[in-house]
Design a protein around this motif. Structure first.
Motif, PDB file in Angstrom:
ATOM      1  N   VAL A  93       0.862  -1.186   0.000  1.00 33.23           N
ATOM      2  CA  VAL A  93       0.000   0.000   0.000  1.00 33.23           C
ATOM      3  C   VAL A  93       0.897   1.233   0.000  1.00 33.23           C
ATOM      4  CG1 VAL A  93      -1.775   1.277   1.241  1.00 33.23           C
ATOM      5  CG2 VAL A  93      -1.816  -1.226   1.220  1.00 33.23           C
ATOM      6  N   ILE A  94       0.669   2.101  -0.956  1.00 27.49           N
ATOM      7  CA  ILE A  94       1.470   3.322  -1.034  1.00 27.49           C
ATOM      8  C   ILE A  94       1.099   4.228   0.152  1.00 27.49           C
ATOM      9  CG2 ILE A  94       2.009   5.362  -2.417  1.00 27.49           C
ATOM     10  CD1 ILE A  94       1.316   3.766  -4.885  1.00 27.49           C
ATOM     11  N   PRO A  95       2.043   4.571   0.991  1.00 31.07           N
ATOM     12  CA  PRO A  95       1.714   5.378   2.177  1.00 31.07           C
ATOM     13  C   PRO A  95       1.543   6.853   1.831  1.00 31.07           C
ATOM     14  CG  PRO A  95       4.050   4.917   2.125  1.00 31.07           C
ATOM     15  CD  PRO A  95       3.465   4.177   0.945  1.00 31.07           C
ATOM     16  N   GLU A  96       0.988   7.585   2.771  1.00 32.83           N
ATOM     17  CA  GLU A  96       0.866   9.026   2.602  1.00 32.83           C
ATOM     18  C   GLU A  96       2.224   9.684   2.811  1.00 32.83           C
ATOM     19  OE1 GLU A  96      -2.096  10.533   5.178  1.00 32.83           O
ATOM     20  OE2 GLU A  96      -3.716   9.312   4.339  1.00 32.83           O
ATOM     21  N   SER A  97       2.469  10.736   2.045  1.00 33.07           N
ATOM     22  CA  SER A  97       3.756  11.410   2.109  1.00 33.07           C
ATOM     23  C   SER A  97       3.570  12.874   1.769  1.00 33.07           C
ATOM     24  CB  SER A  97       4.764  10.764   1.148  1.00 33.07           C
ATOM     25  OG  SER A  97       5.980  11.469   1.141  1.00 33.07           O
ATOM     26  N   ASN A  98       4.475  13.679   2.281  1.00 31.40           N
ATOM     27  CA  ASN A  98       4.433  15.111   1.977  1.00 31.40           C
ATOM     28  C   ASN A  98       4.950  15.407   0.580  1.00 31.40           C
ATOM     29  OD1 ASN A  98       3.419  15.701   4.550  1.00 31.40           O
ATOM     30  ND2 ASN A  98       5.494  15.804   5.421  1.00 31.40           N
ATOM     31  N   GLU A  99       5.674  14.481   0.009  1.00 26.83           N
ATOM     32  CA  GLU A  99       6.235  14.674  -1.319  1.00 26.83           C
ATOM     33  C   GLU A  99       5.313  14.040  -2.354  1.00 26.83           C
ATOM     34  OE1 GLU A  99      10.138  13.103  -1.330  1.00 26.83           O
ATOM     35  OE2 GLU A  99      10.911  14.515   0.152  1.00 26.83           O
ATOM     36  N   ASN A 100       5.582  14.370  -3.594  1.00 29.02           N
ATOM     37  CA  ASN A 100       4.770  13.846  -4.692  1.00 29.02           C
ATOM     38  C   ASN A 100       5.441  12.661  -5.378  1.00 29.02           C
ATOM     39  OD1 ASN A 100       6.863  15.203  -5.841  1.00 29.02           O
ATOM     40  ND2 ASN A 100       5.609  16.394  -7.283  1.00 29.02           N
ATOM     41  N   ARG A 101       6.371  12.018  -4.706  1.00 27.78           N
ATOM     42  CA  ARG A 101       7.026  10.822  -5.234  1.00 27.78           C
ATOM     43  C   ARG A 101       7.282   9.841  -4.084  1.00 27.78           C
ATOM     44  NH1 ARG A 101      10.932  14.816  -5.534  1.00 27.78           N
ATOM     45  NH2 ARG A 101      10.403  15.143  -7.727  1.00 27.78           N
ATOM     46  N   TYR A 102       7.324   8.545  -4.462  1.00 31.09           N
ATOM     47  CA  TYR A 102       7.556   7.502  -3.460  1.00 31.09           C
ATOM     48  C   TYR A 102       8.359   6.390  -4.118  1.00 31.09           C
ATOM     49  CZ  TYR A 102       6.741   3.680  -0.218  1.00 31.09           C
ATOM     50  OH  TYR A 102       6.918   2.630   0.657  1.00 31.09           O
ATOM     51  N   SER A 103       9.406   5.946  -3.430  1.00 34.76           N
ATOM     52  CA  SER A 103      10.281   4.886  -3.950  1.00 34.76           C
ATOM     53  C   SER A 103      10.380   3.772  -2.922  1.00 34.76           C
ATOM     54  CB  SER A 103      11.676   5.431  -4.262  1.00 34.76           C
ATOM     55  OG  SER A 103      11.606   6.465  -5.228  1.00 34.76           O
ATOM     56  N   GLU A 104      10.499   2.539  -3.441  1.00 33.54           N
ATOM     57  CA  GLU A 104      10.615   1.382  -2.545  1.00 33.54           C
ATOM     58  C   GLU A 104      11.240   0.216  -3.294  1.00 33.54           C
ATOM     59  OE1 GLU A 104       7.891  -1.442   0.390  1.00 33.54           O
ATOM     60  OE2 GLU A 104       7.049   0.327  -0.571  1.00 33.54           O
ATOM     61  N   ILE A 105      11.989  -0.608  -2.547  1.00 29.03           N
ATOM     62  CA  ILE A 105      12.554  -1.847  -3.090  1.00 29.03           C
ATOM     63  C   ILE A 105      11.595  -2.984  -2.731  1.00 29.03           C
ATOM     64  CG2 ILE A 105      14.478  -3.477  -3.010  1.00 29.03           C
ATOM     65  CD1 ILE A 105      16.318  -1.150  -2.393  1.00 29.03           C
ATOM     66  N   ILE A 106      11.042  -3.618  -3.745  1.00 26.14           N
ATOM     67  CA  ILE A 106      10.057  -4.678  -3.546  1.00 26.14           C
ATOM     68  C   ILE A 106      10.781  -6.021  -3.452  1.00 26.14           C
ATOM     69  CG2 ILE A 106       7.931  -5.693  -4.413  1.00 26.14           C
ATOM     70  CD1 ILE A 106       7.751  -2.721  -3.740  1.00 26.14           C
ATOM     71  N   LYS A 107      10.493  -6.772  -2.403  1.00 28.98           N
ATOM     72  CA  LYS A 107      11.075  -8.094  -2.215  1.00 28.98           C
ATOM     73  C   LYS A 107      10.026  -9.150  -2.545  1.00 28.98           C
ATOM     74  CE  LYS A 107      15.095  -6.744  -0.470  1.00 28.98           C
ATOM     75  NZ  LYS A 107      16.409  -7.067  -1.062  1.00 28.98           N
ATOM     76  N   MET A 108      10.352 -10.019  -3.505  1.00 29.55           N
ATOM     77  CA  MET A 108       9.434 -11.086  -3.884  1.00 29.55           C
ATOM     78  C   MET A 108      10.030 -12.435  -3.510  1.00 29.55           C
ATOM     79  SD  MET A 108       7.819  -9.874  -7.537  1.00 29.55           S
ATOM     80  CE  MET A 108       6.543 -11.128  -7.388  1.00 29.55           C
ATOM     81  N   GLN A 109       9.220 -13.252  -2.857  1.00 32.39           N
ATOM     82  CA  GLN A 109       9.663 -14.566  -2.399  1.00 32.39           C
ATOM     83  C   GLN A 109       9.450 -15.604  -3.498  1.00 32.39           C
ATOM     84  OE1 GLN A 109      11.032 -15.059   0.734  1.00 32.39           O
ATOM     85  NE2 GLN A 109      11.566 -17.106   0.054  1.00 32.39           N
ATOM     86  N   ALA A 110      10.480 -16.418  -3.750  1.00 35.22           N
ATOM     87  CA  ALA A 110      10.363 -17.455  -4.771  1.00 35.22           C
ATOM     88  C   ALA A 110       9.368 -18.514  -4.333  1.00 35.22           C
ATOM     89  CB  ALA A 110      11.725 -18.090  -5.046  1.00 35.22           C
ATOM     90  N   SER A 111       8.586 -18.993  -5.287  1.00 38.15           N
ATOM     91  CA  SER A 111       7.582 -20.019  -5.010  1.00 38.15           C
ATOM     92  C   SER A 111       8.079 -21.351  -5.552  1.00 38.15           C
ATOM     93  CB  SER A 111       6.244 -19.647  -5.657  1.00 38.15           C
ATOM     94  OG  SER A 111       5.291 -20.670  -5.469  1.00 38.15           O
ATOM     95  N   ILE A 112       8.191 -22.339  -4.666  1.00 31.77           N
ATOM     96  CA  ILE A 112       8.664 -23.676  -5.045  1.00 31.77           C
ATOM     97  C   ILE A 112       7.458 -24.605  -5.112  1.00 31.77           C
ATOM     98  CG2 ILE A 112      10.138 -25.619  -4.407  1.00 31.77           C
ATOM     99  CD1 ILE A 112      11.919 -23.630  -2.946  1.00 31.77           C
TER     100      ILE A 112
END
Length: 213
Positions: A93-112
């Motif tokens: 969920v994109i959080p609220e921020s005072n700026e007009n941009r948001y960056s994040e590193i997404i971690k995806m878990q491998a599915s076996i």
């Protein structure tokens, strides 16, 4: 009467204007959502070509590039879904921020996924297997089976088709070296007259004949 009607219209107009303004003010702010998608087990491994969907806003579809990078416009508090083959679906969920941009590193878990065991058979159907099984010729006992496998034709066919192993090559080279060494010693022994028993017999016979003369 006209004054009351005019007043009601003015009040309604201002009410609609205030409600629309309040709705616009309560709408989530637009932000530039940027990030990189990585494997949860290793930060050096990126997940390329991930499908990205904005569930909160008409299921808008985006995709990351071959380096796992993405960038698109979304709203604050939007739910973003990340999905890729071989990985578990991830939502943020994109959080609220005072700026007009948001960056994040997404971690995806491998599915076996453990697939069931599959046995590959050379027959296309059960009926074909039954026909092949009925036409199969099996030896009466182990002696006939071994005799068939050890005949000259079978051994020659295996020698032509099956390459020799490293152990067989080493044994062959060792036996060949031993035979060459033995033959060399035998030839040297018989080449020397002092070590040749036939030469000694001939020499003794010549001496005996000389004495008789």
């Amino acid at each position: 009467m006209k004054f009351c009607l005019r007043t009601i219209v003015i009040v309604l107009f201002f009410g609609i204007s205030l409600s629309s303004y309040a709705q616009e003010s309560t709408e989530d702010k637009l932000v530039q959502f940027t990030g990189i998608i990585q494997n949860a087990d290793s930060s050096t491994v990126v997940v390329p070509f991930v499908s990205i969907k904005n569930i909160s806003y008409q299921n808008q579809f985006f995709a990351s590039n071959h380096q796992g990078y993405f960038s698109f416009v979304a709203h604050e508090r939007d739910t973003i879904e990340f999905s890729a083959i071989g990985y578990r679906t991830t939502r943020i969920v994109i959080p609220e921020s005072n700026e007009n941009r948001y960056s994040e590193i997404i971690k995806m878990q491998a599915s076996i996924t453990n697939l069931p065991v599959v046995v590959v058979l050379p027959w296309a159907s059960v009926e074909e297997f039954n026909l092949a099984f009925l036409a199969l010729e099996v030896a009466d006992d182990d002696y006939l089976l071994a005799k068939r496998n050890l005949n000259r034709e079978s051994l020659l066919a295996m020698a032509r088709e099956a390459p020799r192993s490293a152990a067989e090559i080493q044994n062959y080279n060792a036996v060949s070296s031993h035979l060459n060494m033995v033959n060399k010693n035998i030839n040297q022994r018989y080449a020397n007259p002092l070590l040749n028993p036939f030469a000694w017999a001939k020499f003794i016979d010549q001496i005996s004949k000389g004495k008789d003369k």
